[in-house]
Design an enzyme around this catalytic site. Structure first.
Site, PDB file in Angstrom:
ATOM      1  N   ALA A 184       0.839  -1.201   0.000  1.00 29.58           N
ATOM      2  CA  ALA A 184       0.000   0.000   0.000  1.00 29.58           C
ATOM      3  C   ALA A 184       0.873   1.250   0.000  1.00 29.58           C
ATOM      4  O   ALA A 184       0.626   2.197  -0.748  1.00 29.58           O
ATOM      5  CB  ALA A 184      -0.935   0.000   1.212  1.00 29.58           C
ATOM      6  N   GLY A 185       1.899   1.247   0.833  1.00 29.30           N
ATOM      7  CA  GLY A 185       2.764   2.416   0.945  1.00 29.30           C
ATOM      8  C   GLY A 185       3.513   2.706  -0.342  1.00 29.30           C
ATOM      9  O   GLY A 185       3.577   3.850  -0.805  1.00 29.30           O
TER      10      GLY A 185
ATOM     11  N   PHE B 202     -10.044 -20.136  -4.570  1.00 31.12           N
ATOM     12  CA  PHE B 202      -9.744 -19.658  -3.226  1.00 31.12           C
ATOM     13  C   PHE B 202     -11.023 -19.662  -2.401  1.00 31.12           C
ATOM     14  O   PHE B 202     -12.123 -19.746  -2.954  1.00 31.12           O
ATOM     15  CB  PHE B 202      -9.164 -18.230  -3.305  1.00 31.12           C
ATOM     16  CG  PHE B 202      -7.794 -18.096  -2.700  1.00 31.12           C
ATOM     17  CD1 PHE B 202      -6.751 -18.919  -3.098  1.00 31.12           C
ATOM     18  CD2 PHE B 202      -7.539 -17.134  -1.729  1.00 31.12           C
ATOM     19  CE1 PHE B 202      -5.493 -18.788  -2.545  1.00 31.12           C
ATOM     20  CE2 PHE B 202      -6.270 -16.994  -1.168  1.00 31.12           C
ATOM     21  CZ  PHE B 202      -5.253 -17.823  -1.572  1.00 31.12           C
TER      22      PHE B 202
ATOM     23  N   GLN C  80      -9.269 -11.483  11.950  1.00 29.48           N
ATOM     24  CA  GLN C  80      -9.332 -12.743  11.215  1.00 29.48           C
ATOM     25  C   GLN C  80      -8.354 -13.763  11.794  1.00 29.48           C
ATOM     26  O   GLN C  80      -7.176 -13.468  11.990  1.00 29.48           O
ATOM     27  CB  GLN C  80      -8.996 -12.527   9.740  1.00 29.48           C
ATOM     28  CG  GLN C  80      -9.051 -13.830   8.946  1.00 29.48           C
ATOM     29  CD  GLN C  80      -9.149 -13.586   7.451  1.00 29.48           C
ATOM     30  OE1 GLN C  80      -8.149 -13.337   6.785  1.00 29.48           O
ATOM     31  NE2 GLN C  80     -10.368 -13.615   6.927  1.00 29.48           N
TER      32      GLN C  80
ATOM     33  N   HIS D 271      -6.742 -17.159  10.737  1.00 29.10           N
ATOM     34  CA  HIS D 271      -6.539 -17.987   9.546  1.00 29.10           C
ATOM     35  C   HIS D 271      -6.609 -19.445   9.973  1.00 29.10           C
ATOM     36  O   HIS D 271      -5.979 -19.826  10.957  1.00 29.10           O
ATOM     37  CB  HIS D 271      -5.185 -17.676   8.909  1.00 29.10           C
ATOM     38  CG  HIS D 271      -5.053 -18.190   7.513  1.00 29.10           C
ATOM     39  ND1 HIS D 271      -4.954 -19.525   7.222  1.00 29.10           N
ATOM     40  CD2 HIS D 271      -5.016 -17.538   6.323  1.00 29.10           C
ATOM     41  CE1 HIS D 271      -4.855 -19.668   5.901  1.00 29.10           C
ATOM     42  NE2 HIS D 271      -4.892 -18.482   5.341  1.00 29.10           N
TER      43      HIS D 271
ATOM     44  N   LEU E 281       2.210 -18.935   8.382  1.00 28.15           N
ATOM     45  CA  LEU E 281       1.060 -19.116   7.499  1.00 28.15           C
ATOM     46  C   LEU E 281       1.264 -20.283   6.535  1.00 28.15           C
ATOM     47  O   LEU E 281       2.319 -20.426   5.919  1.00 28.15           O
ATOM     48  CB  LEU E 281       0.849 -17.828   6.694  1.00 28.15           C
ATOM     49  CG  LEU E 281      -0.273 -17.854   5.650  1.00 28.15           C
ATOM     50  CD1 LEU E 281      -1.625 -18.025   6.318  1.00 28.15           C
ATOM     51  CD2 LEU E 281      -0.247 -16.585   4.821  1.00 28.15           C
TER      52      LEU E 281
ATOM     53  N   GLU F 130      -4.012 -20.457   2.053  1.00 29.73           N
ATOM     54  CA  GLU F 130      -5.299 -20.999   1.634  1.00 29.73           C
ATOM     55  C   GLU F 130      -5.176 -21.668   0.254  1.00 29.73           C
ATOM     56  O   GLU F 130      -5.941 -22.560  -0.089  1.00 29.73           O
ATOM     57  CB  GLU F 130      -6.285 -19.820   1.556  1.00 29.73           C
ATOM     58  CG  GLU F 130      -7.715 -20.209   1.321  1.00 29.73           C
ATOM     59  CD  GLU F 130      -8.618 -19.010   1.606  1.00 29.73           C
ATOM     60  OE1 GLU F 130      -8.723 -18.616   2.775  1.00 29.73           O
ATOM     61  OE2 GLU F 130      -9.205 -18.471   0.655  1.00 29.73           O
TER      62      GLU F 130
ATOM     63  N   ARG G 152     -12.702 -18.154   5.658  1.00 27.36           N
ATOM     64  CA  ARG G 152     -11.742 -18.438   6.738  1.00 27.36           C
ATOM     65  C   ARG G 152     -12.392 -18.505   8.117  1.00 27.36           C
ATOM     66  O   ARG G 152     -12.015 -19.337   8.940  1.00 27.36           O
ATOM     67  CB  ARG G 152     -10.649 -17.365   6.735  1.00 27.36           C
ATOM     68  CG  ARG G 152      -9.767 -17.506   5.532  1.00 27.36           C
ATOM     69  CD  ARG G 152      -8.792 -16.369   5.402  1.00 27.36           C
ATOM     70  NE  ARG G 152      -7.924 -16.641   4.255  1.00 27.36           N
ATOM     71  CZ  ARG G 152      -6.996 -15.801   3.832  1.00 27.36           C
ATOM     72  NH1 ARG G 152      -6.820 -14.640   4.434  1.00 27.36           N
ATOM     73  NH2 ARG G 152      -6.239 -16.113   2.808  1.00 27.36           N
TER      74      ARG G 152
ATOM     75  N   HIS H 264      -4.511 -13.635  12.020  1.00 27.74           N
ATOM     76  CA  HIS H 264      -3.941 -13.429  10.683  1.00 27.74           C
ATOM     77  C   HIS H 264      -4.128 -12.015  10.142  1.00 27.74           C
ATOM     78  O   HIS H 264      -3.248 -11.481   9.484  1.00 27.74           O
ATOM     79  CB  HIS H 264      -4.569 -14.424   9.713  1.00 27.74           C
ATOM     80  CG  HIS H 264      -4.012 -14.350   8.333  1.00 27.74           C
ATOM     81  ND1 HIS H 264      -2.665 -14.510   8.065  1.00 27.74           N
ATOM     82  CD2 HIS H 264      -4.600 -14.140   7.124  1.00 27.74           C
ATOM     83  CE1 HIS H 264      -2.463 -14.398   6.754  1.00 27.74           C
ATOM     84  NE2 HIS H 264      -3.613 -14.155   6.171  1.00 27.74           N
TER      85      HIS H 264
ATOM     86  N   GLU I 255      -3.829  -2.626   5.144  1.00 23.75           N
ATOM     87  CA  GLU I 255      -4.378  -3.309   6.325  1.00 23.75           C
ATOM     88  C   GLU I 255      -4.626  -2.365   7.490  1.00 23.75           C
ATOM     89  O   GLU I 255      -5.512  -2.597   8.308  1.00 23.75           O
ATOM     90  CB  GLU I 255      -3.458  -4.466   6.765  1.00 23.75           C
ATOM     91  CG  GLU I 255      -4.122  -5.368   7.807  1.00 23.75           C
ATOM     92  CD  GLU I 255      -3.306  -6.604   8.154  1.00 23.75           C
ATOM     93  OE1 GLU I 255      -2.350  -6.930   7.402  1.00 23.75           O
ATOM     94  OE2 GLU I 255      -3.607  -7.245   9.171  1.00 23.75           O
TER      95      GLU I 255
ATOM     96  N   ARG J  12     -12.561 -11.044   5.918  1.00 24.89           N
ATOM     97  CA  ARG J  12     -11.927 -10.806   4.624  1.00 24.89           C
ATOM     98  C   ARG J  12     -11.795 -12.117   3.846  1.00 24.89           C
ATOM     99  O   ARG J  12     -11.431 -13.145   4.423  1.00 24.89           O
ATOM    100  CB  ARG J  12     -10.533 -10.203   4.821  1.00 24.89           C
ATOM    101  CG  ARG J  12      -9.779 -10.013   3.538  1.00 24.89           C
ATOM    102  CD  ARG J  12      -8.448  -9.326   3.764  1.00 24.89           C
ATOM    103  NE  ARG J  12      -7.469 -10.129   4.481  1.00 24.89           N
ATOM    104  CZ  ARG J  12      -6.795 -11.146   3.952  1.00 24.89           C
ATOM    105  NH1 ARG J  12      -7.016 -11.534   2.714  1.00 24.89           N
ATOM    106  NH2 ARG J  12      -5.889 -11.793   4.673  1.00 24.89           N
TER     107      ARG J  12
ATOM    108  N   SER K 131      -6.675  -9.055   0.319  1.00 28.53           N
ATOM    109  CA  SER K 131      -5.853  -8.081   1.054  1.00 28.53           C
ATOM    110  C   SER K 131      -4.787  -7.481   0.151  1.00 28.53           C
ATOM    111  O   SER K 131      -4.578  -6.271   0.146  1.00 28.53           O
ATOM    112  CB  SER K 131      -5.216  -8.710   2.290  1.00 28.53           C
ATOM    113  OG  SER K 131      -4.342  -9.743   1.925  1.00 28.53           O
ATOM    114  N   LEU K 132      -4.119  -8.327  -0.640  1.00 28.20           N
ATOM    115  CA  LEU K 132      -3.123  -7.776  -1.564  1.00 28.20           C
ATOM    116  C   LEU K 132      -3.808  -6.807  -2.519  1.00 28.20           C
ATOM    117  O   LEU K 132      -3.286  -5.744  -2.838  1.00 28.20           O
ATOM    118  CB  LEU K 132      -2.436  -8.904  -2.343  1.00 28.20           C
ATOM    119  CG  LEU K 132      -1.541  -9.831  -1.523  1.00 28.20           C
ATOM    120  CD1 LEU K 132      -0.942 -10.922  -2.411  1.00 28.20           C
ATOM    121  CD2 LEU K 132      -0.415  -9.050  -0.850  1.00 28.20           C
TER     122      LEU K 132
END
Lengths: 563, 237
Positions: free
Chosen positions: A13-14, A115, A228, A230, A240, A243, A274, A339, A363, A374, A379-380
């Site tokens: 994001a940044g 997914f 969340q 996971h 992690l 998924e 999830r 998660h 996030e 979510r 998220s990506l």
């Protein structure tokens, strides 16, 4: 130093926000606690959703939007979701044009895998290293755009005047010096607060520091009780296990050899969302059908070595290096772990917060596009789509703002923070901050976890109040400020305690079950009373003060969620 | 019977005086504990003055590369129980200047990486959709894109040691990654036009870089691929 726009955080994001701000003509700097490529985005595995239709030509962004809204248990704002899923398609193509090495279909187009919670096969991926591949692409484009980086700087305060952004105060972690930065726009892209919990998949740096800075500066937080868990994190380390492992056909088995998901989501089975799979696993363990009363098995053996090497090489490596298990021949011991932070800094569809010039993306932000739960692969997508939107808007905003930044206010704030850090370092109590941190984490995962009970949450609330008191009595081993982990932890801990408090009291307040928030004493969703966002601001004595805001349900009417 | 512990010896460096010391710590045996977790154990429970880098703790961010028993490794991927008996020796990455304790100055390494212009800058883009790349074409870059910039290859390269200007294995693997990507319109010619050729010839083929790489980038092989291209080019001229 002065910049038009300062981006805090150097994950997806940044970096996307910084590139957008630079393209918009703003002088831009990125401040981050870590070198850009160390940000937690790098650890994302399974993929990024976009209805490209490469595998499933019938797919479109509206399907994607509906799946997201349903997955959110109808707490996501529907127009915001549509904005994200429609932008998903050009976003993926832009990343690809910038060189992202996506995995490919036999015809050379971008591959897509199934997914959780998705009606179509729409998750684009790069093996099981999708976050890494995307983050490197944006880092490389940041180099191309000559972005200015302040690596290993920790932002500790936001400076605001007349509800307008003036700049921020940050610490150079290497030297320990504090500096003020003038900036008419600040974009928070600091990631989630997963490390408030024990048993988290998150990087150790995900302590919610940016969320805390905004909160202390008077900016509201939204929906923080939605955390969340996971379903599949490696037993022991909680690293992690994507998924995508279930997307590629992995099964979940209990100790009795049952594919137990048939009891919880008979149609979607392992690919239910999830929150549902995480509760199913916890239920199996609590009812005595887990292994060692702690975990179940994720079995990938039937997928075969060749396909596992092609699609899940990173998972094979993690299994071998962190659990001594080879997924080709052994099932993996897995359990749910913290998660993702669905809540975050309250912002609108353009990333704007209530303070002019202050934005949030990724996030740390809550637009909200994830609502109460979510979907994997979103998220990506959120980071890149809303990172760009925030960067574009910030660049437009600074072009319209003609006033000069109030340098004397910055100086005063800097002096105040200097005193704050000195006072903190000279405190003479007996408490060790690391010990308090472990207590907070174990309390949160035990008492405000997958299944929530009123008495346990109240106990957590009490513990947090005690920890806040004990925090005033911490002391330090060493007076230096240079790369002083104890000092950095102490500064993060102030935020972690606040966030733990907001999550816990928000969870106590919300007397229903929705998405990731499951109340044993209120097991049903209650749209009549709770189809609303939780808003939390910091009260005068530091306590969380709650109110509500409306959810946008203008497109799809809320329905019961079945998979 | 005394509680069983691991002894860890850490090379420290004071950021102000530059003075080097060694600290010894006793860590209780906790199953599965990694070196990185042991370092946190020390900061949280024994000695808060110790400094090191950390982030993902799962072998993907490249923060915690250091020397463990004289081998350059990621601290998060090494479990104490995997190490031979006796004192565990932890030191910062070699050949980079130390900021404090296990924290070294990564800027020379990062700057060299950036110097190969590691980015796509295609001028012609498809109007619609993605650039097509076959799975086979992708294999040309599938190892080089695994790099996590941990710097392990860089600090063990003998030529980096000899010649401070030598770009080193990670940067060269990045050069390979962009030149060999079938979608990059600059093509392999980019190696000549953007990167120059001197450093590619300089590699001594010692192969330590590939040996220490925690992600299977195999920089030595990537450099060899560049060399094969360059040699074919000079034959054709």
């Amino acid at each position: 130093m002065n910049y038009d726009v300062i981006v805090v955080g150097s994950g997806l994001a940044g970096l996307r926000a910084a590139i957008a701000a630079i393209h918009g003509g703003a002088s831009t700097a990125v401040l981050s606690m870590v070198y850009a490529v160390r940000s937690h985005s790098v650890a994302a595995q399974g993929g990024i959703n976009a209805a490209l239709g490469n595998v499933d030509p019938e797919d479109n962004w509206k399907n994607h939007a509906f799946d997201t809204v349903k997955g959110s248990d109808y707490l996501a704002d529907q127009k915001a979701v549509c904005r994200m899923t429609e932008a998903a398609i050009p976003t993926i193509y832009e990343m690809e044009h910038w060189g992202t090495a996506f995995s490919r279909l036999p015809d050379g187009r971008i591959a897509q895998r199934p997914f959780g919670g998705a009606g179509k096969q729409r998750t684009c991926y790069a093996e099981d290293r999708t976050g890494h591949i995307l983050l490197y692409t944006l880092f490389q484009q940041s180099v191309r755009n000559k972005a200015v980086f302040y690596d290993e700087w920790m932002v500790i305060d936001l400076v605001i005047e007349d509800n307008k952004c003036v700049g921020l105060i940050a610490m150079d972690m290497n030297s320990g010096e504090l500096k003020s930065f003038g900036a008419k726009a600040v974009i928070f892209a600091t990631g989630g607060a997963g490390r408030v919990y024990g048993a988290s998949t998150n990087a150790l740096i995900c302590t919610g520091s940016g969320i805390g800075v905004a909160y202390r500066a008077g900016i509201p937080l939204k929906d923080m009780e939605f955390v969340q868990f996971h379903p599949t994190t490696l037993f022991g380390t909680n690293i992690l296990i994507t998924e995508g492992a279930r997307g590629e056909g992995g099964y979940l088995y209990n100790r009795l050899g049952e594919r137990f998901m048939k009891r919880y989501a008979s149609e979607k089975m392992e690919l239910a969302p999830r929150d549902i799979v995480a509760r199913a696993i916890r239920t199996e363990v609590l009812e005595g059908r887990g292994f060692e009363n702690a975990y179940v098995h994720l079995d990938l053996r039937h997928i075969g070595e060749e396909k596992l090497n092609e699609r899940l090489p990173g998972i094979r490596e993690i299994g071998l290096k962190f659990a001594g298990k080879d997924i080709v021949s052994d099932p993996l011991p897995i359990q749910p772990g913290q998660h993702y932070t669905m809540g975050g800094i309250d912002c609108d569809i353009d990333g704007k917060t209530k303070v002019d010039g202050v934005y949030a993306a990724g996030e740390c932000a809550c637009v909200s596009v994830h609502g109460a739960n979510r979907l994997g692969g979103n998220s990506l997508l959120e980071t890149i789509v809303f990172g760009k939107i925030a960067g574009d808007h910030a660049a437009d905003y600074i072009a319209s703002r003609k006033d000069a930044v109030n340098q004397s206010l910055l100086k005063n704030k800097l002096d105040a923070k200097e005193k704050f850090v000195s006072d903190l370092q000279s405190s003479k109590g007996k408490e060790k901050v690391g010990v308090l941190r472990e207590k907070l984490r174990s309390t949160m995962i035990r008492n405000v976890g997958v299944f929530r009970k009123l008495d346990e949450m109240k106990e957590a609330d009490k513990t947090i109040t005690e920890l806040k008191e004990r925090y005033t009595k911490i002391s330090f081993t060493h007076p230096s400020r240079k790369f002083n982990l104890e000092l950095l932890t102490a500064m993060e801990m102030e935020t972690m305690l606040e966030i733990g408090h907001v999550i816990t009291e928000g969870a106590i307040r919300r007397t229903e079950s929705r998405g990731g928030h499951y109340r044993v004493d209120y097991p049903e969703r209650d749209d009549e009373n709770w189809l609303k966002h939780t808003i939390c601001t910091q009260g005068e004595n530091g306590e969380p003060v709650f109110s509500d805001s409306e959810v946008d349900i203008s497109i799809w009417e809320p329905k019961e969620r079945k998979y | 019977m005394a509680e069983k512990t691991y002894e860890i010896r850490i090379t420290r460096q004071d950021p102000d005086t530059g003075e080097k010391t060694k600290s010894f710590y006793q860590i209780p045996v906790i199953p599965g504990m990694t070196v990185l977790e042991a370092l946190w154990y020390i900061v949280d429970r024994i000695d808060g003055s110790l400094s090191f880098r950390y982030s993902c703790r799962g072998g993907v961010c490249g923060s915690c590369s250091m020397q463990i028993n004289r081998e350059v490794q990621l601290a998060c991927q090494v479990q104490l129980s995997m190490l031979p008996q006796g004192t565990i020796i932890i030191e910062p990455l070699p050949r980079l200047s130390v900021i404090k304790d296990l924290v070294v100055d990564m800027k020379p390494f990062m700057n060299k990486y950036n110097s190969v212009q590691p980015f796509f800058a295609n001028k012609k883009l498809p109007q619609q959709g993605e650039m097509v790349q076959s799975a086979e074409q992708r294999t040309d870059i599938e190892d080089s894109v695994k790099c996590i910039m941990c710097g392990a290859c860089y600090v063990v390269c003998p030529l980096v040691y000899k010649d401070a200007d030598f770009m080193g294995p990670a940067a060269m693997a990045a050069a390979q990654r962009f030149a060999f990507d079938s979608r990059n319109e600059q093509g392999k010619q980019r190696l000549v036009e953007v990167n120059g050729l001197g450093d590619f010839h300089g590699c001594l083929k010692v192969g330590k870089c590939s040996h220490v790489c925690p992600k299977g980038v195999d920089p030595a092989r990537r450099i060899e691929e560049i060399r094969e291209y360059v040699e074919a080019l000079s034959k054709n001229n």
